[in-house]
Scaffold this motif. Structure first.
Motif, PDB file in Angstrom:
ATOM      1  N   MET A   1       0.852  -1.187   0.000  1.00  0.00           N
ATOM      2  CA  MET A   1       0.000   0.000   0.000  1.00  0.00           C
ATOM      3  C   MET A   1       0.890   1.240   0.000  1.00  0.00           C
ATOM      4  O   MET A   1       1.916   1.277   0.671  1.00  0.00           O
ATOM      5  CB  MET A   1      -0.901  -0.007   1.239  1.00  0.00           C
ATOM      6  N   ASP A   2       0.477   2.243  -0.760  1.00  0.00           N
ATOM      7  CA  ASP A   2       1.221   3.495  -0.811  1.00  0.00           C
ATOM      8  C   ASP A   2       0.963   4.315   0.442  1.00  0.00           C
ATOM      9  O   ASP A   2      -0.082   4.205   1.085  1.00  0.00           O
ATOM     10  CB  ASP A   2       0.810   4.295  -2.049  1.00  0.00           C
ATOM     11  N   GLU A   3       1.929   5.153   0.770  1.00  0.00           N
ATOM     12  CA  GLU A   3       1.829   6.021   1.939  1.00  0.00           C
ATOM     13  C   GLU A   3       0.869   7.180   1.679  1.00  0.00           C
ATOM     14  O   GLU A   3       0.667   7.588   0.540  1.00  0.00           O
ATOM     15  CB  GLU A   3       3.212   6.589   2.277  1.00  0.00           C
ATOM     16  N   LEU A   4       0.313   7.704   2.749  1.00  0.00           N
ATOM     17  CA  LEU A   4      -0.505   8.918   2.656  1.00  0.00           C
ATOM     18  C   LEU A   4       0.432  10.119   2.549  1.00  0.00           C
ATOM     19  O   LEU A   4       1.434  10.191   3.261  1.00  0.00           O
ATOM     20  CB  LEU A   4      -1.409   9.049   3.875  1.00  0.00           C
ATOM     21  N   ASP A   5       0.117  11.037   1.668  1.00  0.00           N
ATOM     22  CA  ASP A   5       0.933  12.227   1.443  1.00  0.00           C
ATOM     23  C   ASP A   5       1.010  13.043   2.734  1.00  0.00           C
ATOM     24  O   ASP A   5      -0.011  13.547   3.213  1.00  0.00           O
ATOM     25  CB  ASP A   5       0.305  13.053   0.321  1.00  0.00           C
ATOM     26  N   PRO A   6       2.210  13.192   3.320  1.00  0.00           N
ATOM     27  CA  PRO A   6       2.321  13.916   4.594  1.00  0.00           C
ATOM     28  C   PRO A   6       1.990  15.399   4.489  1.00  0.00           C
ATOM     29  O   PRO A   6       1.611  16.018   5.485  1.00  0.00           O
ATOM     30  CB  PRO A   6       3.783  13.696   5.004  1.00  0.00           C
ATOM     31  N   VAL A   7       2.115  15.979   3.297  1.00  0.00           N
ATOM     32  CA  VAL A   7       1.772  17.393   3.137  1.00  0.00           C
ATOM     33  C   VAL A   7       0.265  17.563   3.272  1.00  0.00           C
ATOM     34  O   VAL A   7      -0.213  18.461   3.962  1.00  0.00           O
ATOM     35  CB  VAL A   7       2.265  17.938   1.775  1.00  0.00           C
ATOM     36  N   ILE A   8      -0.499  16.690   2.653  1.00  0.00           N
ATOM     37  CA  ILE A   8      -1.958  16.781   2.699  1.00  0.00           C
ATOM     38  C   ILE A   8      -2.515  16.231   4.005  1.00  0.00           C
ATOM     39  O   ILE A   8      -3.535  16.700   4.499  1.00  0.00           O
ATOM     40  CB  ILE A   8      -2.580  16.033   1.496  1.00  0.00           C
ATOM     41  N   HIS A   9      -1.842  15.252   4.591  1.00  0.00           N
ATOM     42  CA  HIS A   9      -2.394  14.513   5.728  1.00  0.00           C
ATOM     43  C   HIS A   9      -2.604  15.350   6.993  1.00  0.00           C
ATOM     44  O   HIS A   9      -3.437  15.017   7.824  1.00  0.00           O
ATOM     45  CB  HIS A   9      -1.521  13.298   6.040  1.00  0.00           C
ATOM     46  N   VAL A  10      -1.891  16.454   7.137  1.00  0.00           N
ATOM     47  CA  VAL A  10      -2.093  17.331   8.292  1.00  0.00           C
ATOM     48  C   VAL A  10      -3.519  17.867   8.235  1.00  0.00           C
ATOM     49  O   VAL A  10      -3.974  18.330   7.186  1.00  0.00           O
ATOM     50  CB  VAL A  10      -1.061  18.480   8.280  1.00  0.00           C
ATOM     51  N   GLN A  11      -4.250  17.778   9.359  1.00  0.00           N
ATOM     52  CA  GLN A  11      -5.682  18.079   9.361  1.00  0.00           C
ATOM     53  C   GLN A  11      -6.024  19.416   8.705  1.00  0.00           C
ATOM     54  O   GLN A  11      -6.922  19.485   7.860  1.00  0.00           O
ATOM     55  CB  GLN A  11      -6.240  18.050  10.782  1.00  0.00           C
ATOM     56  N   ALA A  12      -5.343  20.477   9.055  1.00  0.00           N
ATOM     57  CA  ALA A  12      -5.674  21.797   8.496  1.00  0.00           C
ATOM     58  C   ALA A  12      -5.464  21.816   6.988  1.00  0.00           C
ATOM     59  O   ALA A  12      -6.286  22.353   6.238  1.00  0.00           O
ATOM     60  CB  ALA A  12      -4.829  22.882   9.159  1.00  0.00           C
ATOM     61  N   ARG A  13      -4.372  21.212   6.521  1.00  0.00           N
ATOM     62  CA  ARG A  13      -4.113  21.202   5.083  1.00  0.00           C
ATOM     63  C   ARG A  13      -5.089  20.287   4.352  1.00  0.00           C
ATOM     64  O   ARG A  13      -5.502  20.580   3.224  1.00  0.00           O
ATOM     65  CB  ARG A  13      -2.661  20.818   4.810  1.00  0.00           C
ATOM     66  N   LEU A  14      -5.483  19.200   4.978  1.00  0.00           N
ATOM     67  CA  LEU A  14      -6.490  18.316   4.388  1.00  0.00           C
ATOM     68  C   LEU A  14      -7.802  19.069   4.200  1.00  0.00           C
ATOM     69  O   LEU A  14      -8.452  18.967   3.160  1.00  0.00           O
ATOM     70  CB  LEU A  14      -6.692  17.083   5.267  1.00  0.00           C
ATOM     71  N   ARG A  15      -8.175  19.860   5.180  1.00  0.00           N
ATOM     72  CA  ARG A  15      -9.402  20.643   5.077  1.00  0.00           C
ATOM     73  C   ARG A  15      -9.288  21.696   3.970  1.00  0.00           C
ATOM     74  O   ARG A  15     -10.226  21.915   3.205  1.00  0.00           O
ATOM     75  CB  ARG A  15      -9.723  21.295   6.419  1.00  0.00           C
ATOM     76  N   ILE A  16      -8.123  22.336   3.856  1.00  0.00           N
ATOM     77  CA  ILE A  16      -7.910  23.344   2.808  1.00  0.00           C
ATOM     78  C   ILE A  16      -8.047  22.703   1.435  1.00  0.00           C
ATOM     79  O   ILE A  16      -8.788  23.195   0.577  1.00  0.00           O
ATOM     80  CB  ILE A  16      -6.514  23.996   2.958  1.00  0.00           C
ATOM     81  N   VAL A  17      -7.354  21.602   1.227  1.00  0.00           N
ATOM     82  CA  VAL A  17      -7.371  20.932  -0.076  1.00  0.00           C
ATOM     83  C   VAL A  17      -8.769  20.411  -0.392  1.00  0.00           C
ATOM     84  O   VAL A  17      -9.228  20.500  -1.538  1.00  0.00           O
ATOM     85  CB  VAL A  17      -6.316  19.802  -0.119  1.00  0.00           C
ATOM     86  N   THR A  18      -9.467  19.892   0.601  1.00  0.00           N
ATOM     87  CA  THR A  18     -10.823  19.393   0.391  1.00  0.00           C
ATOM     88  C   THR A  18     -11.746  20.508  -0.077  1.00  0.00           C
ATOM     89  O   THR A  18     -12.528  20.332  -1.014  1.00  0.00           O
ATOM     90  CB  THR A  18     -11.367  18.748   1.680  1.00  0.00           C
TER      91      THR A  18
END
Length: 98
Positions: A1-18
């Motif tokens: 399985m591939d890793e989750l992107d650590p840049v996106i995985h941070v909660q605040a950044r995940l919310r921004i990208v979403t």
């Protein structure tokens, strides 16, 4: 399985990208509107946007509207691709955590 992107995985950044992913390619959102949607401080949001911009996931455009500067943020094509991969990898992890 591939890793989750650590840049996106941070909660605040995940919310921004979403949020930004809900807009079409080339569309953008003003900094104050994004800040309001997230309930974030301007400093905190700026820090996370800088990390996303350094990774090539968002573009930041500063313009003058009348006499007031306005900052617009949009998801880049690389950002959209990274988010699609992130969601695929997250689904795979949730379906088979082993």
């Amino acid at each position: 399985m591939d890793e989750l992107d650590p840049v996106i995985h941070v909660q605040a950044r995940l919310r921004i990208v979403t949020i930004l992913d809900t807009f079409g390619p080339g569309d953008s959102l003003s900094f104050p509107r994004l800040q309001k949607l997230l309930g974030a401080t301007s400093g905190n949001l700026a820090t996370h946007l800088r990390k996303l911009e350094e990774s090539g996931y968002v573009h930041v455009r500063k313009v003058l509207e009348g006499r007031s500067p306005v900052t617009y943020i949009g998801l880049t094509e690389d950002g959209r691709t990274a988010f699609r991969v992130y969601k695929k990898n997250l689904r795979a992890l949730l379906e088979d955590p082993t």
